[in-house]
Write a protein that holds these residues in place. Structure first.
Motif, PDB file in Angstrom:
ATOM      1  N   GLU A 257       0.750  -1.292   0.017  1.00  0.00           N
ATOM      2  CA  GLU A 257       0.036   0.068   0.096  1.00  0.00           C
ATOM      3  C   GLU A 257       0.683   1.297  -0.108  1.00  0.00           C
ATOM      4  OE1 GLU A 257      -2.568  -0.433   3.387  1.00  0.00           O
ATOM      5  OE2 GLU A 257      -3.514  -2.183   2.559  1.00  0.00           O
ATOM      6  N   ASN A 258       1.965   1.231   0.729  1.00  0.00           N
ATOM      7  CA  ASN A 258       2.940   2.129   0.592  1.00  0.00           C
ATOM      8  C   ASN A 258       4.541   1.848   0.620  1.00  0.00           C
ATOM      9  OD1 ASN A 258       4.349   4.676   1.896  1.00  0.00           O
ATOM     10  ND2 ASN A 258       2.388   5.730   1.867  1.00  0.00           N
ATOM     11  N   ALA A 259       4.976   2.514  -0.431  1.00  0.00           N
ATOM     12  CA  ALA A 259       6.498   2.174  -0.566  1.00  0.00           C
ATOM     13  C   ALA A 259       7.348   3.365  -0.647  1.00  0.00           C
ATOM     14  CB  ALA A 259       6.574   1.012  -1.568  1.00  0.00           C
ATOM     15  N   ARG A 260       8.589   3.245  -0.167  1.00  0.00           N
ATOM     16  CA  ARG A 260       9.445   4.280  -0.268  1.00  0.00           C
ATOM     17  C   ARG A 260      11.025   3.912  -0.916  1.00  0.00           C
ATOM     18  NH1 ARG A 260      13.447   5.471   3.345  1.00  0.00           N
ATOM     19  NH2 ARG A 260      11.990   4.360   4.919  1.00  0.00           N
ATOM     20  N   LEU A 261      11.391   4.402  -1.884  1.00  0.00           N
ATOM     21  CA  LEU A 261      12.522   4.289  -2.646  1.00  0.00           C
ATOM     22  C   LEU A 261      13.756   4.819  -1.802  1.00  0.00           C
ATOM     23  CD1 LEU A 261      14.171   2.815  -5.154  1.00  0.00           C
ATOM     24  CD2 LEU A 261      13.581   4.973  -6.144  1.00  0.00           C
ATOM     25  N   ASN A 262      14.586   3.878  -1.306  1.00  0.00           N
ATOM     26  CA  ASN A 262      15.492   4.473  -0.696  1.00  0.00           C
ATOM     27  C   ASN A 262      16.542   5.430  -1.300  1.00  0.00           C
ATOM     28  OD1 ASN A 262      14.696   3.220   1.483  1.00  0.00           O
ATOM     29  ND2 ASN A 262      16.431   1.514   1.214  1.00  0.00           N
ATOM     30  N   ARG A 263      16.934   6.598  -0.855  1.00  0.00           N
ATOM     31  CA  ARG A 263      17.770   7.519  -1.563  1.00  0.00           C
ATOM     32  C   ARG A 263      19.324   7.098  -1.055  1.00  0.00           C
ATOM     33  NH1 ARG A 263      15.166  11.909  -4.102  1.00  0.00           N
ATOM     34  NH2 ARG A 263      12.974  12.085  -3.413  1.00  0.00           N
ATOM     35  N   GLU A 264      20.133   7.236  -1.856  1.00  0.00           N
ATOM     36  CA  GLU A 264      21.643   7.219  -1.848  1.00  0.00           C
ATOM     37  C   GLU A 264      22.265   8.420  -1.678  1.00  0.00           C
ATOM     38  OE1 GLU A 264      23.599   4.251  -4.149  1.00  0.00           O
ATOM     39  OE2 GLU A 264      22.467   2.593  -3.579  1.00  0.00           O
ATOM     40  N   THR A 265      23.369   8.656  -1.040  1.00  0.00           N
ATOM     41  CA  THR A 265      23.986   9.940  -0.668  1.00  0.00           C
ATOM     42  C   THR A 265      24.899   9.938  -1.863  1.00  0.00           C
ATOM     43  OG1 THR A 265      23.996   9.655   1.809  1.00  0.00           O
ATOM     44  CG2 THR A 265      25.620  11.065   0.694  1.00  0.00           C
ATOM     45  N   ILE A 266      25.074  11.199  -2.478  1.00  0.00           N
ATOM     46  CA  ILE A 266      25.868  11.382  -3.752  1.00  0.00           C
ATOM     47  C   ILE A 266      27.108  11.136  -3.331  1.00  0.00           C
ATOM     48  CG2 ILE A 266      26.693  13.376  -5.018  1.00  0.00           C
ATOM     49  CD1 ILE A 266      24.099  14.678  -4.888  1.00  0.00           C
ATOM     50  N   GLY A 267      27.900  10.165  -4.170  1.00  0.00           N
ATOM     51  CA  GLY A 267      29.181   9.766  -4.119  1.00  0.00           C
ATOM     52  C   GLY A 267      29.439   8.464  -3.383  1.00  0.00           C
ATOM     53  N   ALA A 268      28.156   7.823  -2.777  1.00  0.00           N
ATOM     54  CA  ALA A 268      28.265   6.835  -2.047  1.00  0.00           C
ATOM     55  C   ALA A 268      27.871   5.622  -2.820  1.00  0.00           C
ATOM     56  CB  ALA A 268      27.105   6.891  -0.687  1.00  0.00           C
ATOM     57  N   GLY A 269      28.683   4.685  -2.637  1.00  0.00           N
ATOM     58  CA  GLY A 269      28.393   3.287  -3.495  1.00  0.00           C
ATOM     59  C   GLY A 269      27.262   2.591  -2.942  1.00  0.00           C
ATOM     60  N   ALA A 270      27.251   1.463  -3.577  1.00  0.00           N
ATOM     61  CA  ALA A 270      26.253   0.463  -3.113  1.00  0.00           C
ATOM     62  C   ALA A 270      26.424  -0.073  -1.784  1.00  0.00           C
ATOM     63  CB  ALA A 270      26.112  -0.611  -4.027  1.00  0.00           C
ATOM     64  N   GLY A 271      27.991  -0.130  -1.579  1.00  0.00           N
ATOM     65  CA  GLY A 271      28.226  -0.588  -0.400  1.00  0.00           C
ATOM     66  C   GLY A 271      27.979  -0.020   0.857  1.00  0.00           C
ATOM     67  N   GLU A 272      27.462   1.306   0.812  1.00  0.00           N
ATOM     68  CA  GLU A 272      27.126   2.164   1.882  1.00  0.00           C
ATOM     69  C   GLU A 272      25.525   1.470   2.336  1.00  0.00           C
ATOM     70  OE1 GLU A 272      30.454   3.764   2.043  1.00  0.00           O
ATOM     71  OE2 GLU A 272      28.927   4.383   3.388  1.00  0.00           O
ATOM     72  N   ASP A 273      24.907   0.815   1.814  1.00  0.00           N
ATOM     73  CA  ASP A 273      23.480   0.204   2.184  1.00  0.00           C
ATOM     74  C   ASP A 273      23.995  -0.951   3.423  1.00  0.00           C
ATOM     75  OD1 ASP A 273      21.958   1.556   0.699  1.00  0.00           O
ATOM     76  OD2 ASP A 273      22.639   0.326  -0.995  1.00  0.00           O
ATOM     77  N   TYR A 274      23.382  -0.785   4.463  1.00  0.00           N
ATOM     78  CA  TYR A 274      23.347  -1.755   5.543  1.00  0.00           C
ATOM     79  C   TYR A 274      22.014  -2.920   5.470  1.00  0.00           C
ATOM     80  CZ  TYR A 274      26.804   1.249   7.986  1.00  0.00           C
ATOM     81  OH  TYR A 274      27.885   1.888   8.187  1.00  0.00           O
ATOM     82  N   SER A 275      22.578  -3.975   5.923  1.00  0.00           N
ATOM     83  CA  SER A 275      21.687  -5.199   5.875  1.00  0.00           C
ATOM     84  C   SER A 275      21.425  -5.442   7.313  1.00  0.00           C
ATOM     85  CB  SER A 275      22.243  -6.276   4.963  1.00  0.00           C
ATOM     86  OG  SER A 275      22.490  -6.077   3.786  1.00  0.00           O
TER      87      SER A 275
END
Length: 384
Positions: A233-251
């Protein structure tokens, strides 16, 4: 003869001519009237015959309509309409089964290892039934503990689960088909109880999220099968910081979970699952497996993030504010860690490794971490 007068043609007086014409007209009229009467009689006879044929056709059509209401087709030996409805119900049941098999609905059973795919309009998620307990509020029903894995970059803020629950599917003897044509399957299907639950627990991106729902089942045996579909019903696309790679995402990694968490890195997404844990003098050693679906080997990598106790659950009596306070207190209890992986992560397989977390086992139930790949080897091309 000489001197004699020529004979002259007698002439009729006008009145006589009129009389003759009137008599001829009467004769002609009489003849004409007789012909018309014959034609009218003939037409009336034909019309009576047409009406008779029409009545026969109407009676025939009426009989055919009445016959069609009770049987399929005109042939009295054709399939009765009740049998046809039964066959159509079986076809619909098979279609629903096919939809389930393709992931539109997920079937969950207690003590079933692994997870099941759950297809939605926002992609395929993973679902697992963790456990079932009595409703702690004292009301009728049971507390069902569910986990949903979100392998996407979307954070699901709110979603609904729509499905039904009931006893275990009956075991059929050899030779009987599991379809709605089977009376035992139809009887079991009629005994399922529908439910709909709206969940406000966010499904974090690239992580497993655990939450509870209450199902008003009378007995524990009524929850041998739980199936549902998920509507986002409601979703949000995560925004990545400019210059940050995919490795900045935490699991998010739950130590006691049987499923795998998704680790997003600059080199792609990897999988990690915790197999076991033990206490040591320096903290807690986690025995993990890292799944590498790619063609390169990882020679050196490390986990960086935070660890802490299990994520607090929202009890039925918790308000939004009280639950927010619980989450805030839990978040402040998290501690930083950094653990290297000494084992090589081979390509195209699961790899065993260990992590040493500086805390006692009761405080190492949750990891918010990222995998940082530092050195890789791509195998050389095969010479032909």
């Amino acid at each position: 003869m000489a001197g004699s007068k020529a004979r002259s043609t007698p002439r009729l007086a006008p009145r006589a001519i009129l009389c003759l014409l009137g008599g001829a007209l009467l004769v002609l009229t009489a003849c004409t009237d007789s012909g018309l009467e014959q034609r009218v009689d003939r037409l009336e006879a034909e019309l009576r015959e047409v009406r008779s044929d029409t009545r026969d056709q109407v009676r025939d059509l009426t009989g055919r309509v009445i016959s069609a209401e009770t049987t399929v087709g005109i042939d009295p030996d054709s399939e009765p309409i009740t049998d046809r409805f039964t066959r159509l119900e079986a076809t619909v049941g098979e279609w629903m089964t096919n939809q389930t098999e393709t992931g539109q609905q997920v079937y969950l059973r207690p003590n079933l290892p692994g997870h099941a795919p759950l297809a939605t309009d926002h992609g395929t998620f993973l679902a697992r039934l963790e456990d079932i307990d009595l409703n702690p509020s004292g009301e009728r029903g049971f507390l069902v503990h569910l986990s949903i894995g979100n392998p996407h970059a979307l954070t699901i803020e709110q979603f609904s689960l729509v499905g039904d629950y009931g006893g275990a599917m009956p075991q059929l003897p050899e030779g009987e088909n599991y379809s709605l044509e089977n009376e035992r399957i139809r009887e079991w299907q009629r005994g399922l109880t529908p439910f709909e639950v709206r969940v406000s627990e966010p499904l974090a991106a690239f992580a497993w999220t655990s939450f509870d729902i209450v199902l008003p089942a009378a007995t524990r045996q009524d929850l041998e099968l739980i199936r549902f579909s998920m509507t986002v019903e409601n979703a949000r696309l995560n925004r990545e910081t400019i210059g940050a790679g995919a490795g900045e995402d935490y699991s998010h990694i739950r130590v006691d979970s049987q499923g795998a968490a998704v680790l997003k890195t600059d080199y792609g997404a990897f999988l990690v699952t915790v197999q076991n844990s033990e206490a040591t003098d320096n903290g807690t050693r986690l025995y993990i497996e890292i799944g590498n679906p790619y063609g390169f080997k990882i020679n050196q990598c490390r986990f960086v993030g935070e660890f802490g106790p299990e994520v607090p659950t929202r009890d039925p009596g918790d308000t939004q504010d009280s639950y927010a306070q619980k989450v805030s207190a839990w978040s402040q209890s998290l501690r930083s860690f950094e653990a290297g992986v000494s084992e090589q992560i081979a390509n195209f397989r699961w790899n065993r490794a260990t992590l040493l977390i500086p805390g006692p086992p009761e405080e190492v139930k949750f990891l918010r971490a990222q995998l940082r790949v530092e050195d890789i080897t791509l195998p050389a091309a095969i010479e032909r």
